[in-house]
Design an enzyme around this catalytic site. Structure first.
Site, short mmCIF file in Angstrom:
data_model
loop_
_atom_site.label_atom_id
_atom_site.label_comp_id
_atom_site.label_asym_id
_atom_site.label_seq_id
_atom_site.Cartn_x
_atom_site.Cartn_y
_atom_site.Cartn_z
N ILE A 1 9.07 5.82 17.07
CA ILE A 1 8.75 6.62 15.88
C ILE A 1 7.53 7.52 16.10
CG2 ILE A 1 8.31 6.56 13.38
CD1 ILE A 1 10.90 5.14 13.96
N ARG B 1 -8.59 0.08 5.21
CA ARG B 1 -7.73 1.07 4.55
C ARG B 1 -6.48 0.42 3.99
NH1 ARG B 1 -6.00 5.80 8.14
NH2 ARG B 1 -4.63 5.81 6.36
N ARG C 1 2.35 13.85 13.92
CA ARG C 1 2.77 13.66 12.54
C ARG C 1 3.01 14.96 11.76
NH1 ARG C 1 -0.20 8.25 10.38
NH2 ARG C 1 1.75 8.05 9.30
N PRO C 2 4.04 15.70 12.16
CA PRO C 2 4.36 16.96 11.47
C PRO C 2 4.84 16.71 10.03
CG PRO C 2 6.12 16.38 13.01
CD PRO C 2 5.02 15.38 13.21
N ILE C 3 4.79 17.76 9.20
CA ILE C 3 5.33 17.62 7.84
C ILE C 3 6.41 18.67 7.57
CG2 ILE C 3 3.34 16.46 6.80
CD1 ILE C 3 2.57 19.24 5.65
N ASP C 4 7.04 19.12 8.66
CA ASP C 4 8.06 20.17 8.52
C ASP C 4 9.21 19.76 7.60
OD1 ASP C 4 8.39 18.41 10.88
OD2 ASP C 4 10.35 19.38 11.01
N GLN C 5 9.56 18.48 7.60
CA GLN C 5 10.69 18.06 6.76
C GLN C 5 10.32 18.04 5.27
OE1 GLN C 5 13.83 17.69 8.11
NE2 GLN C 5 12.67 18.50 9.83
N CYS D 1 -3.96 7.88 10.00
CA CYS D 1 -4.18 7.27 11.32
C CYS D 1 -3.75 8.21 12.43
CB CYS D 1 -3.38 5.97 11.42
SG CYS D 1 -4.20 4.58 10.65
N ASP E 1 5.09 -0.02 12.04
CA ASP E 1 3.81 -0.55 11.56
C ASP E 1 3.60 -2.01 11.96
OD1 ASP E 1 3.19 1.87 10.49
OD2 ASP E 1 3.32 1.27 8.40
N LYS F 1 0.83 -1.22 0.00
CA LYS F 1 0.00 0.00 0.00
C LYS F 1 0.86 1.26 0.00
CE LYS F 1 -1.59 1.64 3.97
NZ LYS F 1 -1.43 3.03 4.37
N ASN F 2 1.84 1.31 0.89
CA ASN F 2 2.59 2.56 1.04
C ASN F 2 3.49 2.86 -0.15
OD1 ASN F 2 1.32 3.07 3.43
ND2 ASN F 2 3.02 2.44 4.74
C1 UD1 Z 1 5.03 6.33 6.61
C2 UD1 Z 1 3.98 5.25 6.46
C3 UD1 Z 1 3.53 4.76 7.83
C4 UD1 Z 1 4.72 4.34 8.67
C5 UD1 Z 1 5.78 5.43 8.70
C6 UD1 Z 1 7.06 4.99 9.39
C7 UD1 Z 1 2.90 5.89 4.40
C8 UD1 Z 1 1.68 6.43 3.75
N1 UD1 Z 1 2.86 5.81 5.72
O1 UD1 Z 1 4.40 7.41 7.28
O2 UD1 Z 1 2.66 3.67 7.62
O3 UD1 Z 1 4.28 4.11 9.99
O4 UD1 Z 1 6.12 5.82 7.36
O5 UD1 Z 1 7.59 3.88 8.75
O6 UD1 Z 1 3.84 5.49 3.75
N2 UD1 Z 1 8.46 13.47 11.01
C9 UD1 Z 1 8.77 14.77 11.32
N3 UD1 Z 1 8.63 15.71 10.33
C10 UD1 Z 1 8.24 15.40 9.07
C11 UD1 Z 1 7.94 14.06 8.76
C12 UD1 Z 1 8.06 13.12 9.77
O7 UD1 Z 1 9.12 15.10 12.45
O8 UD1 Z 1 8.15 16.30 8.22
C13 UD1 Z 1 8.60 12.41 12.05
C14 UD1 Z 1 7.29 11.73 12.37
O9 UD1 Z 1 6.55 12.41 13.35
C15 UD1 Z 1 7.78 10.38 12.87
C16 UD1 Z 1 9.02 10.12 12.00
O10 UD1 Z 1 9.41 11.39 11.51
O11 UD1 Z 1 8.19 10.47 14.21
C17 UD1 Z 1 8.81 9.18 10.85
O12 UD1 Z 1 7.71 9.60 10.09
P1 UD1 Z 1 7.58 9.30 8.52
O13 UD1 Z 1 8.61 8.28 8.14
O14 UD1 Z 1 7.56 10.58 7.79
O15 UD1 Z 1 6.16 8.64 8.43
P2 UD1 Z 1 5.07 8.84 7.30
O16 UD1 Z 1 5.75 9.07 5.98
O17 UD1 Z 1 4.03 9.78 7.75
#
Ligand code: UD1
Length: 430
Positions: free
Chosen positions: A327, A397, A122-126, A117, A305, A22-23
């Site tokens: 994580i 899902r 779950r920030p997206i700052d990166q 979920c 996961d 899926k991912n």
């Molecule tokens: C993806 C997977 C999810 C899996 C996760 C970790 C998808 C759709 N989802 O989620 O199933 O659990 O990888 O293997 O593929 N973080 C930041 N800033 C950011 C992005 C992430 O601080 O901009 C942190 C997150 O809070 C978390 C860590 O980085 O602690 C890893 O997150 P990330 O690998 O980005 O997870 P997703 O891509 O959301």
């Protein structure tokens, strides 16, 4: 509302075919809109998140043709809008991949901020840091995240945290940027590699995916491809723990055993036997499972996961186990449900301390999120008596025909919608 009714106690025995990841598929479908030419994507899992993303892609004007249940043809030459505000897209985390794909191709996008979920903030700052480094302006307004750029310029980007989403999103945008991009501290998950392979099959120039450093030379255009998604490592791992927790014997087919190493290592530690083949893994359970310690980490570490699935199994393993979630901060919500089934677990911060019990007993419980929901199904399969699971929409899902695949292994499980269905099931299996 759909629920699962389960009568536990049957060891799972037989063979199960694993669907596409899926991912990986979510990012690959986003990549498919980065060209005017027709892209064929095969081995798609038939799950809710994928179908929502396909509707969103159609919603911005691309033509999506279903070849069969697991294969689509996408032609994105007809995209008429870069605004994705489809009502369901907010519910899937991977909506943000449309941001990278549209920004790469059209230099602008407006996408509803992702949901997914509820397992933490779950920030997206990166992701944003990466886009900005490529010369993209990023703003957030009214729940939408908006990007805009005259031109995308390659750059050197160091990710402060290892993020699957940010790595893939920057890779998507940088594939069509001017010049070279280097992503340092990149995620190494199998699906990062799969997306890079798919983009390269469209003419991108991406090297190093699967290592800490990914090097991307931007190209002018991407072109058509036919691509088959890798097998789902997490679906496979879920069936492997279901076999372990029920003292079963299951051949998990259509997998890449290398992607499952962290999972097989833990199954061996708790006393299961594993047989590895080229594209299959057999898990053979044991009467008395043993305790262990596990900490979730980015790949090749033990996947977050797969954390609930191992915790459920350790709940019925002899001794004290420690599960540390490093994580996501909010990934132990299912434990309260497991305790209602008789588990003896204490959560302290990001650690669960599990005292193994001899058995669980069935109960009425809720699936709090996708992977925890699947883990609670495993708990129901291992428990004495009947378990009724609510909110299985989360499970749908990410798992294709979960109940069908489990029933194929001898599990007593059915999807039900009414009390009458529940009674019918109970009569049938008693
Ligand atoms: C993806 C997977 C999810 C899996 C996760 C970790 C998808 C759709 N989802 O989620 O199933 O659990 O990888 O293997 O593929 N973080 C930041 N800033 C950011 C992005 C992430 O601080 O901009 C942190 C997150 O809070 C978390 C860590 O980085 O602690 C890893 O997150 P990330 O690998 O980005 O997870 P997703 O891509 O959301």
């Amino acid at each position: 509302m759909e629920q699962y009714i389960i009568k536990g106690g049957n060891p799972l025995v037989g063979e199960v075919d694993i669907s596409g990841a899926k991912n990986a598929a979510l990012a690959i479908l986003a990549a498919a809109i980065m060209t005017d030419e027709t892209v064929v994507v095969d081995n798609l899992p038939d799950v809710r998140d994928i179908n929502v993303l396909l509707q969103a892609i159609e919603g911005i004007g691309a033509i999506v043709e279903r070849v069969n249940r697991h294969c689509v043809k996408i032609n994105a030459s007809t995209i008429s809008s870069t605004r994705v505000d489809y009502e369901y897209i907010r519910k899937i985390r991977a909506s943000y991949y449309l941001l990278g794909a549209l920004t790469g191709r059209f230099h602008e996008a407006q996408v509803a901020l992702p949901g997914g979920c509820d397992i933490g903030t779950r920030p997206i700052d990166q992701h944003i840091k990466g886009f900005k480094a490529l010369g993209v302006q990023v703003t957030i307004e009214h729940g939408m995240i908006m990007t805009n750029a005259e031109q995308l310029e390659g750059n050197h980007i160091y990710l402060d945290v290892v993020s699957v989403g940010a790595t893939i999103n920057v890779m998507l945008a940088a594939a069509l940027a001017d010049g070279a991009t280097i992503i340092e501290n990149a995620a190494k998950e199998p699906h990062v590699v799969d997306v890079a392979n798919m983009l390269n099959s469209m003419g991108a120039n991406i090297k190093g995916a699967g290592t800490d450093v990914i090097r991307i030379k931007g190209v002018k255009d991407l072109h058509k491809t036919e691509y088959s998604v890798i097998p789902d490592q997490i679906e496979a791992g879920t069936f492997m723990f279901a076999a372990a927790a029920t003292n079963g014997n299951v051949l998990v087919k259509n997998v890449i055993p290398k992607h499952l190493e962290a999972i097989t290592a833990k199954l061996l530690e708790i006393g299961c036997a594993i047989e590895e083949y080229d594209d299959a893994v057999r898990v053979i359970g044991t009467e008395q499972l043993k305790s262990t310690q596990v900490k979730t980490l980015p790949y090749p570490g033990y996947p977050t996961d797969m954390q609930p699935q191992i915790a459920v199994t350790l709940a019925i393993s002899q001794g004290t186990s420690i599960v540390t979630e490093s994580i996501f901060e909010n990934r132990f919500k299912y434990i309260a449900e497991l305790v209602r089934m008789g588990a003896n677990i204490k959560v302290e911060g990001n650690t669960a301390i599990i005292e193994g019990v001899s058995h669980l007993t069935g109960a009425e419980i809720n699936a709090p999120d996708l992977r925890a929901g699947a883990a609670l199904v495993i708990a129901g399969l291992a428990a004495e008596g009947f378990t009724l699971i609510d909110d299985i929409v989360y499970i749908q899902r990410g798992y294709e025909n979960f109940e069908g695949k489990l029933a194929g292994l001898g599990a007593n499980i059915e999807k039900v919608t009414t009390e009458k269905d529940v009674q019918k099931f109970k009569l049938k299996v008693s």
